[in-house]
Design an enzyme around this catalytic site. Structure first.
Site, short mmCIF file in Angstrom:
data_model
loop_
_atom_site.label_atom_id
_atom_site.label_comp_id
_atom_site.label_asym_id
_atom_site.label_seq_id
_atom_site.Cartn_x
_atom_site.Cartn_y
_atom_site.Cartn_z
N GLU A 144 -2.60 4.22 8.22
CA GLU A 144 -3.32 2.96 8.49
C GLU A 144 -4.03 2.92 9.84
O GLU A 144 -3.72 2.06 10.69
CB GLU A 144 -2.35 1.78 8.38
CG GLU A 144 -1.77 1.63 7.00
CD GLU A 144 -0.88 0.41 6.84
OE1 GLU A 144 -0.59 -0.27 7.84
OE2 GLU A 144 -0.49 0.13 5.71
N HIS A 162 2.77 7.79 12.26
CA HIS A 162 2.93 6.42 11.75
C HIS A 162 3.24 5.50 12.94
O HIS A 162 4.37 5.06 13.13
CB HIS A 162 4.05 6.39 10.70
CG HIS A 162 4.04 5.19 9.81
ND1 HIS A 162 3.97 5.26 8.43
CD2 HIS A 162 4.09 3.87 10.08
CE1 HIS A 162 3.99 4.04 7.91
NE2 HIS A 162 4.07 3.18 8.90
N ARG A 204 7.93 9.89 0.56
CA ARG A 204 7.01 9.95 1.70
C ARG A 204 7.74 9.51 2.96
O ARG A 204 8.32 8.42 2.98
CB ARG A 204 5.79 9.04 1.43
CG ARG A 204 4.89 8.93 2.64
CD ARG A 204 3.67 8.04 2.39
NE ARG A 204 2.94 7.89 3.62
CZ ARG A 204 2.60 6.72 4.17
NH1 ARG A 204 2.89 5.58 3.58
NH2 ARG A 204 1.96 6.69 5.31
N GLU A 262 1.63 3.19 -0.23
CA GLU A 262 2.52 2.06 0.07
C GLU A 262 2.12 0.87 -0.78
O GLU A 262 0.92 0.61 -0.98
CB GLU A 262 2.40 1.61 1.54
CG GLU A 262 3.07 2.51 2.53
CD GLU A 262 2.94 2.01 3.95
OE1 GLU A 262 2.86 0.78 4.17
OE2 GLU A 262 2.92 2.86 4.85
N ASN A 275 -2.85 2.08 0.94
CA ASN A 275 -1.72 1.16 1.11
C ASN A 275 -2.20 -0.23 0.73
O ASN A 275 -3.06 -0.79 1.42
CB ASN A 275 -1.23 1.14 2.57
CG ASN A 275 -0.61 2.46 3.00
OD1 ASN A 275 -0.48 3.40 2.21
ND2 ASN A 275 -0.22 2.55 4.26
N TYR A 285 -1.17 -4.23 -0.21
CA TYR A 285 -0.12 -5.25 -0.21
C TYR A 285 -0.60 -6.59 -0.77
O TYR A 285 0.15 -7.28 -1.42
CB TYR A 285 0.41 -5.48 1.22
CG TYR A 285 1.32 -4.36 1.68
CD1 TYR A 285 2.68 -4.41 1.43
CD2 TYR A 285 0.81 -3.26 2.36
CE1 TYR A 285 3.52 -3.39 1.84
CE2 TYR A 285 1.64 -2.23 2.77
CZ TYR A 285 2.99 -2.30 2.51
OH TYR A 285 3.82 -1.29 2.90
C1 BGC Z 1 2.95 -0.17 7.30
C2 BGC Z 1 4.47 -0.17 7.29
C3 BGC Z 1 4.98 -1.59 7.25
C4 BGC Z 1 4.45 -2.25 5.99
C5 BGC Z 1 4.93 -3.67 5.76
C6 BGC Z 1 2.37 -1.17 6.32
O1 BGC Z 1 1.16 -1.68 6.76
O2 BGC Z 1 2.48 1.11 7.10
O3 BGC Z 1 4.94 0.54 8.40
O4 BGC Z 1 6.35 -1.66 7.33
O5 BGC Z 1 3.05 -2.32 6.09
O6 BGC Z 1 4.43 -4.53 6.71
#
Ligand code: BGC
Length: 497
Positions: A193, A148, A103, A401, A335, A337
Site C-alpha cells: 500500500e 509493510h 502472505r 487483503e 487490497n 476493504y
Molecule cells: C493494511 C494492514 C491493516 C489493514 C486494516 C491495510 O490497509 O495493509 O496493515 O491492518 O489495512 O486496516
C-alpha cells in the site's frame, strides 16, 4: 487505519446495480480449480520480539515508544501476537484453515538491523527460513511482502522515503531477500500500500515518523516508493528470474468509488478523479506508461499554481525513469476493504491537502452497515475488479487483503463479519464467472487479531482471536475462521444464489 478513505456519514441513496440475465447459475458457486485461498499478516503487527536476537529498531518501535497518544492507549507492537516465538501456533491456525497461501512480511530491521547489508542478522534469516520451510512442508505457498510500513529507524534518520537515497537502499535490501529466500519464495510483494503509506506517514504524519508535510510529503514519498519498487523489480528480472521463476508486484489499496449523484457530471468526474488519485496513481505508471495519470498531474499543477508554488507539488519522472518504471509488475495485487460515494467539492480557497487536491468529499450511503471505517459493500469489489480488468489489460489479479474488523471485546461468534466475507465470495464468483476477471488468489486480512496501527489492539480483524492479556497469546477461531475453512475445503460456496 485507512482514515482518509473513511467516509463521513451523510445521507445518500444506493447506486442501482444491474444484474446479468443468465444469473443465477445452476451449479453451486465452485471457484476454478487451483484457486488460491490465503490469509495475510505483517511483521510489525504480529511478531513482537521488537529487540530480540539482534533486531534493529524500526520506525514503529520508535514511534510507539514515544507515546503521546498517537496510538490507542499508547499500545505498542513490542509483544503483539508473539509470532516471533509462537510461529508454530500460527502454523496450527494456517493448517486449521487449510490455507493454500500465507502472505506475511519481512521485518527489514530484523534482517538488516541498520537497514544496510553492512551487518546481516543471521537470527532473522533463521526465523524467516523456518516460516518458509514449514509452510512449504505443509503445502502452503508463501507470498512474501518485503516492506509493510516498518522502515529501519537508521534509514529514517537519513531522510526515509522523502530522500531519493532510499531507492538504492530498498533495492539492495530487495536483492538480499531475493537471493536469501527466492529459491523457495515465488510470489513477492515489494511494498504494501504505497498510496496509504505515503499519505499517512509523510503527508498527514499520522504514521511514523509522525511529522506532517501536508500537500508535499506524500507525493515526494510516493515518487520514491514507485522508483524503489521498479528498481527492485528490475533487479529480480535481470538477476533472479531465470533461475527462481517467481513473480513480483506491489499491493495497492483501493476503495471502489461511486458518484454520489449518478446523474451529475461533476460527481461522475469527481469519482474518476478519486480512482485516479488512489489506484491509478500507482497502477498507471507501473502497469502502463511509467507516468502518473494526466488528471492527477493537471489537478496538482493547477492547485500548486493557485497556491503560489513555483512548480507543481507533484514531482516529475524523467523520460529515463518512465522507461524504467513501466511494465514492472507480474500480477496485480489489490487490497480492498470498502466503497464510498464521492461528490465534487470545489477547493475555492486553494487549501492544501490530499482531498483538497482531488476536490472531492467522500461519505457512505446511509444504508451501508459500518464497523469502523469499513462499510460493508461487497459488490464494490466486483466493480473494482472489473475496472482493473478493463483498464490494465486483463491482468492476473491477487486480492492480497480484504477484511472486516470488530471492536474490542470481540464476540467469537462474529456472524455479521462472516456475512461480509460470504457476500464477498459471491461477488468474487460473479467477477470470475460473469466478468471473466482473471482472479487467482484471495487473501483475507488477517490470520490473527493483531496490532492495528494507530488503533492498537482495539480493532480486531483476525480470523483467530488473540488474548493480548495472556502471556501465552492463545489463538481461538472465530466463527469466520470455521466458515472460511469450509469455503476452502469446498473451493467455493456450496450454496446457490
Ligand atoms: C493494511 C494492514 C491493516 C489493514 C486494516 C491495510 O490497509 O495493509 O496493515 O491492518 O489495512 O486496516
Amino acid at each position: 487505519m485507512t482514515v482518509y478513505w473513511a467516509p463521513l456519514n451523510k445521507g445518500h441513496t444506493s447506486p442501482h446495480l444491474a444484474e446479468c440475465s443468465s444469473w443465477p447459475p445452476s451449479d453451486s458457486m465452485a471457484f476454478p480449480a487451483g484457486f488460491g485461498w490465503g490469509a495475510s499478516t505483517a511483521a510489525y503487527q504480529v511478531e513482537g520480539g521488537w529487540d530480540a536476537d539482534g533486531k534493529g529498531p524500526s520506525v514503529w518501535d520508535t514511534f510507539t515508544h514515544q507515546g503521546g497518544e498517537r496510538v490507542f492507549k499508547n499500545q505498542t507492537g513490542d509483544v503483539a501476537c508473539g509470532s516471533y516465538t509462537l510461529w508454530e501456533e500460527d502454523l496450527k491456525c494456517i493448517k486449521q484453515l487449510g490455507l493454500t497461501h500465507y502472505r506475511f512480511s519481512l521485518s527489514w530491521s530484523r534482517l538488516l538491523p541498520d537497514g544496510t547489508t553492512g551487518f546481516i542478522n543471521q537470527k532473522g534469516i533463521d526465523y524467516y527460513n523456518k516460516i518458509i520451510d514449514d509452510l512449504l512442508a505443509n503445502g502452503v505457498m508463501p507470498i512474501v511482502t518485503l516492506y509493510h510500513f516498518d522502515l529501519p529507524q537508521a534509514l529514517e534518520n537519513k531522510g526515509g522515503w522523502l530522500s531519493e537515497a532510499i531507492v538504492e537502499s530498498f533495492d539492495k535490501y530487495a536483492r538480499f531477500c531475493f537471493s536469501t529466500f527466492g529459491d523457495r519464495v515465488k510470489q513477492w510483494i515489494t511494498i504494501n500500500e504505497p498510496n496509504i503509506f505515503a499519505l499517512l506517514a509523510y503527508d498527514l504524519g499520522i504514521f511514523p515518523p509522525g511529522i506532517p508535510h501536508i500537500g508535499t510529503g506524500g507525493y515526494q514519498a510516493a515518487h520514491n516508493l514507485i522508483k524503489a519498487h521498479a528498481r527492485s523489480w528490475h533487479s529480480y528480472n535481470s538477476l533472479f528470474r531465470r533461475e527462481q521463476k517467481g513473480m513480483v508486484s506491489l499491493a495497492i489499496f483501493a476503495p471502489w468509488v461511486e458518484p454520489a449523484d449518478p446523474n451529475s457530471v461533476s460527481d461522475q468526474e469527481a469519482a474518476k478523479r478519486a480512482i485516479a488519485f488512489s489506484l491509478d496513481f500507482f497502477a498507471k505508471p507501473i502497469f502502463t506508461d511509467g507516468d502518473y495519470p494526466e488528471v492527477v498531474k493537471s489537478q496538482i499543477a493547477f492547485m500548486s499554481k493557485k497556491q503560489g508554488y513555483p512548480s507543481s507539488r507533484l514531482p516529475e519522472f524523467t523520460e529515463e525513469e518512465k522507461r524504467m518504471i513501466k511494465g514492472t509488475a507480474d500480477f496485480f495485487a489489490l487490497n480492498y476493504y470498502t466503497t464510498c460515494l464521492v461528490k465534487y467539492q470545489e477547493n475555492k480557497k486553494g487549501e492544501l491537502g490530499f482531498l483538497q487536491d482531488v476536490e472531492i468529499e467522500i461519505f457512505p450511503d446511509p444504508s451501508w452497515i459500518s464497523l469502523g471505517w469499513i462499510y460493508m459493500v461487497p459488490w464494490g469489489i466486483r466493480k473494482l475488479l472489473k475496472y482493473i480488468k478493463d483498464t490494465y489489460n486483463n491482468p492476473v489479479i491477487y486480492i492480497t487483503e480484504n477484511g472486516f474488523s470488530q471492536g474490542d471485546p470481540a464476540s467469537l461468534d462474529d456472524t455479521q463479519r462472516w456475512e461480509y466475507f460470504r457476500q464477498t465470495f459471491q461477488e468474487l464468483f460473479k467477477a470470475i464467472q460473469l466478468d471473466k476477471v482473471n482472479l487467482k488468489i484471495y487473501c483475507a486480512w488477517t490470520l490473527l487479531d493483531n496490532f492495528e496501527w494507530n488503533y492498537g489492539y482495539n480493532k480486531r480483524f483476525g480470523l483467530f482471536h488473540v488474548d493480548f492479556e495472556d502471556p501465552a497469546r492463545p489463538r481461538v477461531p472465530y466463527t469466520s475462521a470455521k466458515e472460511y475453512a469450509k469455503i476452502i475445503q469446498n473451493n467455493g460456496l456450496e450454496e446457490h444464489l
